[in-house]
Design a protein around this motif. Structure first.
Motif, PDB file in Angstrom:
ATOM      1  N   MET A  57     -22.087  16.469 -58.769  1.00  0.00           N
ATOM      2  CA  MET A  57     -23.765  16.182 -58.944  1.00  0.00           C
ATOM      3  C   MET A  57     -23.315  14.630 -57.996  1.00  0.00           C
ATOM      4  N   GLY A  58     -22.030  14.473 -57.328  1.00  0.00           N
ATOM      5  CA  GLY A  58     -22.352  13.084 -56.548  1.00  0.00           C
ATOM      6  C   GLY A  58     -22.544  11.931 -57.462  1.00  0.00           C
ATOM      7  N   ILE A  59     -22.196  11.710 -58.508  1.00  0.00           N
ATOM      8  CA  ILE A  59     -22.536  10.500 -59.297  1.00  0.00           C
ATOM      9  C   ILE A  59     -20.326  10.400 -59.712  1.00  0.00           C
ATOM     10  N   LEU A  60     -20.082  10.759 -59.251  1.00  0.00           N
ATOM     11  CA  LEU A  60     -18.460   9.700 -59.572  1.00  0.00           C
ATOM     12  C   LEU A  60     -19.257   8.110 -59.228  1.00  0.00           C
ATOM     13  N   SER A  61     -18.209   7.133 -60.367  1.00  0.00           N
ATOM     14  CA  SER A  61     -18.012   5.879 -59.533  1.00  0.00           C
ATOM     15  C   SER A  61     -18.006   5.467 -59.263  1.00  0.00           C
ATOM     16  N   ASN A  62     -17.718   3.936 -58.865  1.00  0.00           N
ATOM     17  CA  ASN A  62     -17.335   3.549 -57.502  1.00  0.00           C
ATOM     18  C   ASN A  62     -15.951   3.574 -57.296  1.00  0.00           C
ATOM     19  N   ASN A  63     -15.696   3.601 -58.449  1.00  0.00           N
ATOM     20  CA  ASN A  63     -14.170   3.351 -58.074  1.00  0.00           C
ATOM     21  C   ASN A  63     -13.423   4.621 -58.031  1.00  0.00           C
ATOM     22  N   GLY A  64     -13.611   6.359 -58.165  1.00  0.00           N
ATOM     23  CA  GLY A  64     -14.050   7.281 -57.534  1.00  0.00           C
ATOM     24  C   GLY A  64     -13.976   8.107 -56.307  1.00  0.00           C
ATOM     25  N   GLU A  65     -12.297   9.153 -55.665  1.00  0.00           N
ATOM     26  CA  GLU A  65     -12.604   8.560 -54.788  1.00  0.00           C
ATOM     27  C   GLU A  65     -12.011  10.139 -54.115  1.00  0.00           C
ATOM     28  N   VAL A  66     -13.008  11.077 -53.670  1.00  0.00           N
ATOM     29  CA  VAL A  66     -12.846  12.237 -53.609  1.00  0.00           C
ATOM     30  C   VAL A  66     -11.468  12.570 -52.332  1.00  0.00           C
ATOM     31  N   ASN A  67     -10.057  13.020 -52.961  1.00  0.00           N
ATOM     32  CA  ASN A  67      -9.385  13.317 -51.732  1.00  0.00           C
ATOM     33  C   ASN A  67      -9.125  14.382 -51.091  1.00  0.00           C
ATOM     34  N   SER A  68      -9.513  15.884 -51.777  1.00  0.00           N
ATOM     35  CA  SER A  68      -9.545  17.022 -51.346  1.00  0.00           C
ATOM     36  C   SER A  68     -10.503  17.617 -51.410  1.00  0.00           C
ATOM     37  N   GLY A  69     -10.592  18.415 -50.884  1.00  0.00           N
ATOM     38  CA  GLY A  69     -11.596  19.775 -50.993  1.00  0.00           C
ATOM     39  C   GLY A  69     -13.104  20.408 -51.155  1.00  0.00           C
ATOM     40  N   SER A  70     -13.522  21.481 -51.423  1.00  0.00           N
ATOM     41  CA  SER A  70     -15.216  21.489 -51.382  1.00  0.00           C
ATOM     42  C   SER A  70     -16.096  21.718 -52.401  1.00  0.00           C
ATOM     43  N   ILE A  71     -16.660  21.348 -52.611  1.00  0.00           N
ATOM     44  CA  ILE A  71     -17.568  21.704 -54.131  1.00  0.00           C
ATOM     45  C   ILE A  71     -19.532  22.781 -52.587  1.00  0.00           C
ATOM     46  N   ASN A  72     -18.899  24.050 -52.713  1.00  0.00           N
ATOM     47  CA  ASN A  72     -20.135  24.661 -52.303  1.00  0.00           C
ATOM     48  C   ASN A  72     -21.325  25.290 -53.373  1.00  0.00           C
ATOM     49  N   PHE A  73     -22.396  25.003 -53.433  1.00  0.00           N
ATOM     50  CA  PHE A  73     -23.384  25.158 -53.826  1.00  0.00           C
ATOM     51  C   PHE A  73     -24.430  26.341 -53.019  1.00  0.00           C
ATOM     52  N   THR A  74     -25.379  26.613 -54.033  1.00  0.00           N
ATOM     53  CA  THR A  74     -25.813  27.669 -53.145  1.00  0.00           C
ATOM     54  C   THR A  74     -26.985  28.294 -53.335  1.00  0.00           C
ATOM     55  N   TYR A  75     -28.164  27.380 -53.196  1.00  0.00           N
ATOM     56  CA  TYR A  75     -29.769  27.969 -53.556  1.00  0.00           C
ATOM     57  C   TYR A  75     -30.710  28.438 -52.662  1.00  0.00           C
ATOM     58  N   TYR A  76     -32.228  28.493 -52.929  1.00  0.00           N
ATOM     59  CA  TYR A  76     -33.316  28.777 -51.890  1.00  0.00           C
ATOM     60  C   TYR A  76     -34.024  27.938 -51.742  1.00  0.00           C
ATOM     61  N   ARG A  77     -34.495  28.417 -50.874  1.00  0.00           N
ATOM     62  CA  ARG A  77     -35.835  26.823 -49.909  1.00  0.00           C
ATOM     63  C   ARG A  77     -36.812  28.088 -49.377  1.00  0.00           C
ATOM     64  N   ASP A  78     -38.069  28.470 -49.919  1.00  0.00           N
ATOM     65  CA  ASP A  78     -38.943  28.809 -49.866  1.00  0.00           C
ATOM     66  C   ASP A  78     -38.737  29.872 -48.851  1.00  0.00           C
ATOM     67  N   GLY A  79     -37.352  30.773 -50.279  1.00  0.00           N
ATOM     68  CA  GLY A  79     -37.362  32.152 -49.472  1.00  0.00           C
ATOM     69  C   GLY A  79     -36.120  32.449 -48.673  1.00  0.00           C
ATOM     70  N   GLU A  80     -35.644  31.183 -48.363  1.00  0.00           N
ATOM     71  CA  GLU A  80     -34.148  31.412 -47.665  1.00  0.00           C
ATOM     72  C   GLU A  80     -33.240  30.812 -48.703  1.00  0.00           C
ATOM     73  N   LYS A  81     -31.657  31.333 -48.432  1.00  0.00           N
ATOM     74  CA  LYS A  81     -30.780  30.698 -49.060  1.00  0.00           C
ATOM     75  C   LYS A  81     -30.044  29.702 -47.727  1.00  0.00           C
ATOM     76  N   VAL A  82     -29.780  28.459 -49.141  1.00  0.00           N
ATOM     77  CA  VAL A  82     -29.175  27.530 -48.233  1.00  0.00           C
ATOM     78  C   VAL A  82     -27.683  27.165 -48.941  1.00  0.00           C
ATOM     79  N   GLU A  83     -26.660  27.186 -47.887  1.00  0.00           N
ATOM     80  CA  GLU A  83     -25.759  26.308 -48.658  1.00  0.00           C
ATOM     81  C   GLU A  83     -25.210  25.034 -47.956  1.00  0.00           C
ATOM     82  N   VAL A  84     -24.564  24.147 -49.135  1.00  0.00           N
ATOM     83  CA  VAL A  84     -24.411  22.627 -48.837  1.00  0.00           C
ATOM     84  C   VAL A  84     -23.127  22.546 -49.199  1.00  0.00           C
TER      85      VAL A  84
END
Length: 359
Positions: A57-84
């Motif tokens: 959710m992108g709500i890690l506390s300020n002292n938290g740090e992502v060192n590696s990896g990916s979090i891919n989320f898929t949803y639809y906007r106006d019928g089109e598939k969106v991956e972020v």
């Protein structure tokens, strides 16, 4: 029909800066969730369940740090598939595109989730007005519908109430209504029934399950209560010391658990037929993640530990196409160790109770 993946986490590692040094809280987590399905993430406090989902959710506390990896989320906007990749979005982009709108979260204590100075109606419509510019009158009409959906009677009157005027169960229903206000694709439930009594717990779980079917949303439960898992989940991921140590369908993990840590969690479940007054607890404590973890982090607490556990961390061994566990006991050269018969009997009784409750 091929299932559609809505959330895919790969090699996620997260650390926190503390006065004791850097704590490696999440260590290479892989996790998948499919549209319309329910995943339960279980484990002791401090195993990394909530941190993993806060990163999503992108709500890690300020002292938290992502060192590696990916979090891919898929949803639809106006019928089109969106991956972020959520990790590549700024906090501003997360607030605008994802949080509350596409992914919503229900926390365990409704009193800390609700603003005591605002009516519940104002809190429900806030997201609709912010994300979709919904006219106020229309938003309040939708808010009344949501309150009715979550089982609150006299919704038109209750919408003017403040949180302190509602019971704990009603407040949690309001929190669920707020989470559903923008029709999210994914609902994350962080111990949603911990602060409630047993009767209300069952009603809230049934409510979430019913809403999931009606809205076709995906749900992630963060919990240490395996009784909850047996009632609601399609898939289970067991976390220990910042890693997933076993994963599979709910039937695979409950009927055929393979990791000794999963055996321990299941053994710690209260059982009405247990004659002994004492509850089982897993001996020892989790490792200090501020220090380097050598070998299997569960080895010091594992009565079945092998010599190799002290030297090498086990990989994920495949049991079926959906069931995996990270324990050297699954190696072809390892001695055959069976789950204790007493535990097998307790699991059978617990699952029987869960299936009866579901009917």
């Amino acid at each position: 029909m091929e299932k559609e993946k809505i959330l895919s986490i790969r090699d996620l590692s997260i650390s926190f800066k503390t006065s004791s040094g850097r704590v490696n809280a999440i260590r290479g987590v892989d996790l998948d969730l499919y549209r319309g399905e329910t995943l339960a993430i279980v484990g002791e406090s401090g195993s990394g369940k909530s941190v993993t989902m806060k990163a999503a959710m992108g709500i890690l506390s300020n002292n938290g740090e992502v060192n590696s990896g990916s979090i891919n989320f898929t949803y639809y906007r106006d019928g089109e598939k969106v991956e972020v990749d959520i990790l590549k979005l700024t906090k501003k982009e997360m607030r605008k595109r994802i949080n509350g709108k596409r992914i919503a979260m229900i926390f365990q204590d409704p009193m800390t989730s609700l603003n005591p100075t605002m009516t519940i109606g104002a809190q429900i419509v806030e997201g609709m007005i912010w994300h979709y510019k919904t006219p106020k009158k229309e938003a309040y009409k939708r808010a009344i519908e949501l309150l009715e959906l979550v089982g609150i009677n006299d919704a038109e009157k209750r919408i003017k109430n403040y949180p302190h005027q509602l019971s704990g169960g009603m407040r949690q229903r309001v929190v669920i209504a707020i989470a559903l206000a923008c029709n999210p694709d994914l609902l994350i439930c962080d111990e949603p029934t911990t602060a409630l009594d047993v009767t209300i717990q069952a009603k809230i779980l049934e409510l979430i399950k019913d809403i999931q079917k009606k809205m076709n949303i995906s749900v992630i439960y963060i919990t240490h209560d395996l009784g909850v898992v047996a009632k609601v989940a399609d898939y289970v991921s067991v976390m220990y010391a910042g890693k997933i140590v076993e994963k599979g369908t709910v039937d695979e993990v409950f009927y055929d658990p393979r990791h000794p840590y999963t055996w321990g969690l299941l053994s710690a479940m209260p059982d009405l037929e247990t004659k002994d007054d004492k509850l089982y607890t897993i001996p020892g404590t989790p490792p200090n993640l501020a220090s380097e973890v050598k070998g299997d982090p569960f080895a010091p607490r594992n009565i079945y530990a092998l010599n190799i556990d002290n030297r090498l961390e086990p990989p994920m061994f495949k049991i079926t196409d959906t069931h995996y566990a990270a324990t050297w006991l699954l190696h072809e050269k390892a001695p055959k160790v069976e789950m204790p018969v007493e535990l097998r009997n307790r699991i059978d009784r617990m699952l029987k109770e869960a299936h009866q409750d579901a009917k």
